[in-house]
Write an enzyme that holds these catalytic residues in place. Sequence first.
Site, mmCIF file in Angstrom:
data_model
loop_
_atom_site.group_PDB
_atom_site.id
_atom_site.type_symbol
_atom_site.label_atom_id
_atom_site.label_comp_id
_atom_site.label_asym_id
_atom_site.label_seq_id
_atom_site.Cartn_x
_atom_site.Cartn_y
_atom_site.Cartn_z
ATOM 1 N N ASN B 79 41.434 85.931 57.511
ATOM 2 C CA ASN B 79 42.302 85.489 56.422
ATOM 3 C C ASN B 79 41.739 84.294 55.659
ATOM 4 O O ASN B 79 42.434 83.678 54.861
ATOM 5 C CB ASN B 79 43.693 85.148 56.959
ATOM 6 C CG ASN B 79 44.257 86.275 57.788
ATOM 7 O OD1 ASN B 79 44.314 86.189 59.017
ATOM 8 N ND2 ASN B 79 44.615 87.372 57.122
ATOM 9 N N ILE B 86 42.371 80.303 51.761
ATOM 10 C CA ILE B 86 43.215 80.793 52.845
ATOM 11 C C ILE B 86 44.247 81.776 52.325
ATOM 12 O O ILE B 86 44.912 81.518 51.308
ATOM 13 C CB ILE B 86 43.959 79.612 53.516
ATOM 14 C CG1 ILE B 86 42.957 78.528 53.918
ATOM 15 C CG2 ILE B 86 44.763 80.084 54.719
ATOM 16 C CD1 ILE B 86 43.586 77.170 54.121
ATOM 17 N N CYS B 87 44.383 82.900 53.011
ATOM 18 C CA CYS B 87 45.429 83.847 52.644
ATOM 19 C C CYS B 87 46.645 83.593 53.516
ATOM 20 O O CYS B 87 46.685 83.985 54.674
ATOM 21 C CB CYS B 87 44.930 85.278 52.828
ATOM 22 S SG CYS B 87 46.187 86.486 52.443
ATOM 23 N N LEU B 88 47.589 82.896 52.955
ATOM 24 C CA LEU B 88 48.754 82.502 53.739
ATOM 25 C C LEU B 88 49.979 82.551 52.827
ATOM 26 O O LEU B 88 49.975 81.954 51.755
ATOM 27 C CB LEU B 88 48.531 81.081 54.279
ATOM 28 C CG LEU B 88 49.537 80.535 55.272
ATOM 29 C CD1 LEU B 88 49.587 81.406 56.520
ATOM 30 C CD2 LEU B 88 49.181 79.112 55.660
#
Lengths: 600, 151
Positions: B79, B86-88
Site C-alpha cells: 500500500n 500511502i494508500c490509506l
Amino acid sequence: MKKDPIDATGTNGSRSFNRDIAEIPLANSDHTIPKNNNALRNNSNQSNLSTLSGKSSNNPFRIKLELQQPTPFTPDNLAEEQEEPDSDFEIDEDELFSDDDDIFINNLDQSFNDLNISTSLNDNKIINEGGVPNLKYDCLTTNELYDRMLLRVEKIKPILDISKDDIILLMQRYNWNEEKLLESWADQREHIIEDVGLSSNNDGTNKFKNNNPFRDNSLQSRENYLCPICYEEKDCTTFKLECNHEFCTDCYQRYIKNKLSDGNIITCMSCSLALKNNDIDIIMGNNDSSNILMNSSIKSFIQKNNKAFKWCPYTDCQCIIHFKDTLYLSEFKRLHCSPFVTCKNSHKFCFSCGFESHSPADCDITNAWVKKTRNESDYLNWVLSNTKECPKCNVNIEKNGGCNHMKCSSCKYEFCWICDGPWAPHGTSYYECTQYKNEKDKDKDSNSSNDDKKLKKFTFYYRIFNEHEMSAKLDWKLGQTVSQNVYQLQEKLGLSWIEGQFLTDSLKVLNEGRTALKWSFAVAYYSDQSHNLTKIFMDNQALLSHAVESLSEMLTEKNPKILMEKKNEFFNKTGYVENRKHALLECGRDLLCKGICKPK
Amino acid sequence: MASLPKRIIKETERLISDPVPGITAQPHEDNLRYFSVTIEGPKDSAYENGVFELELFLPDDYPMEAPKVRFLTKIYHPNIDRLGRICLDVLKNNWSPALQIRTVLLSIQALLASPNPNDPLANDVAEDWIKNEKGAIAKAKEWTKLYASKK
Ligand SMILES: [Zn+2]
Ligand SMILES: [Zn+2]
Ligand SMILES: [Zn+2]
Ligand SMILES: [Zn+2]
Ligand SMILES: [Zn+2]
Ligand SMILES: [Zn+2]
C-alpha cells in the site's frame, strides 16, 4: 406584416418551416468554440491564424459569410468521458423521461427535417446524414434534469414513505437509479438507512423510524463554546445532528463548502450521519448550497452514465444531450456515419466522438486524422508558418496576403503555396490544387524518400483542411456584419423578420458545406488514390467547392437592398450547395463502406 | 506566514507532551505545519525493528483537508509506492476534520502491521504479496534491515 413568405421564395415549404426557421437568430450568438480545444489548436493554429487571417480579400476560394462561427474540430473531453459506466447501472428511461420529452424531440426532429427540405429544394432526399435511423435524443440543462429527478422523487415517495430530503439522499447514494434503490429498499431497508447515514450505528434505526420528528437540527447560540474541530473557545452558533456531535458553524461551513463540488452525501464531521439538503442550507444560511450540491450530484450522475448523456462540448453551453437509444450507436458505426446531435443553442456535434459535425469522415477517420495532426503538430506549425523556401532556389519567401500564387523574388519561379507545384497549370482555378496526383508527385520527387512523400501528402491535405477551418472563422465575422445590415434594413423598410430568413438559411448551408468540404479532405487523405471512386469523390469535392464559392460570392454583396432583391437566386444557390454537399457525403460514405477509405 | 490555528497548536502540544508509543512527530521550527515523523515497525510484522522516517504536512485547509503524509524511508509494502505515497482511506475519502495527526499516524502504524494487498498502490508489490506472501514478507524484512535499521 407579411405572414407567408412561401410565395415569395417560390419553393416548397410548410408552416412549420417558417416557424422553425424563424426561431434561429440571424446573428447567431453562439460563436463560442468547444471547451477543450485540442493540442492542434493550441500548438499549430496559433501561427496559421495570423497567416490566414491576412488573406481574405483576394482569394477567390474564400467564402464570405456564415451563420455561426464554425467550430474547430476536437473537444478532448471524449477521451475522459469514455470510461465505461457502471455496468450494473441501468435506468428505466421511460420512467425517467416522460412522454412530454418525446413530443419535444419530435418537434425538434420535425424542425430539422423541415430545415433540410427547405434548403435542399430536393424532395427525394429523405435521409439525414446518411440513411441511418432517426436520432432520438433530448436536450436538457442540469436544472431541467434535476427537476426531473425531483419528479421521480415525488413518484417514489408514497412507496418509501419517508421525507423528500431523505429520498434525495437515497437517490444520491444510488446514483439516481430508483429501481436499484427500490430493490435494495425491499431487501435490506435497515442496512440502507444506516449506509446512507439516515441513522447512526449507535442510535439504531429507532429515531429514523419515527421519521425524525425530534430531529433537533437547528442552530444554537452558545457562549464560550470550545469547538472540537477548531479548538477555538468562543461565543458562536453551533450545529448538531441527532448524533449530538456539535461543532461551530464556522467549521461546518468550511467543511461543507469543500464538499459541495463532489456531489456526494455530506456527513456529520464526526460520524456517518448524513446532512440533508435542509441541514446544509441551515448551516450555510442560504438555499444556494444545496442547489450547488445537487448540481454536482447530477453532474456525477451524467459522468457515470456517459453512454446515454453527454455535455455539449461548446464553451459555456450548459446543455446535456440525452441519447434515447444507445443501441443505435453501434449501428451508426457499422454504416460509417455518425450520430450528430444539435443542442438547444444550435451547437452541432458528434455524440459518439464529441467532435464537431465531421461528415463525410466517420468517427474513425476523424480520430485518425486528429491524432495525426497532433503528432505532426510541430511540423505543421512550421509548414503553416508565413515563410517557405522557394521550391527551386530554396530562398525563403514570405507569404503576404491571401493569394496562393507565389512568385519567388529571387529566381522569379511561380509556384503554388499549397502544393509547391508550378503555378502555370493552376491557371485561374484555385481548386485544381486539390487534385493531388500521386503520379505527378512521383515524377517530381523521385529522389525524396517515401516518408518524405507521405508527409508531403499529409501536409497538402492538412493545408486545405486548415484553410477551410480558418476561412470559415473569418466568414463568420463577415456573416455577422451582413446579418446586422439586413436587420437594420428590415427595421427601416418595415419588413417582417421572416423576409430575411433566406439569408440565415444560406449562411447555415454555407457553413455546413464548408464543414463538409473541410472534413472531406481527411477522407481524401485516407482514400486509395488510384481507385476510381476516389477520383469521383474528388470531382464531388470540386463541385461542392464551386457551389460554395458561388454562394459565398453572392454574400459578399454589401448593399443589403441588393441582397434582399436576390432572394430567389439565393434560394437556388443554397439548394445547389445543399445538393452538392449531400452528393459528397454519400460518395464519402461509399468510400468508407467499400473500404477504399480507411484509417491507416 | 499567517498565525497558526489554535487547532494545530493544540495538536502539536499534545503530540509532544503525550506522544504515541513508537511514534515521534516534530514540527520544523521554520514551518510549524511541516513535521518530521518516525514510526517504529510494529512487533511481529515484517517491519519489526525498523524505524521509518516520514514527512507530514498540514495544508492550509487543514483540518478540512487531510494532512499530506509520505514515507521517506524506502519500504516494501503493497500500500506504499516507490515514492513513499500511502494508500490509506483516512488520508483520502474517509478523512474527517474530527480526525487528527495522531489518528493518522496510528492508522499508518496499523497499516504496517497488516498490509492490504487487495487495495494496492504499488501494484507489483501487491502482486508479489498475493502470489507469494512468504517471499514478499522476506523481502520486506530484508528492505527493513537494509534501509530502516536503527542508527
Ligand atoms: Zn469550530
Ligand atoms: Zn455525528
Ligand atoms: Zn450547446
Ligand atoms: Zn464522431
Ligand atoms: Zn526561387
Ligand atoms: Zn497547387
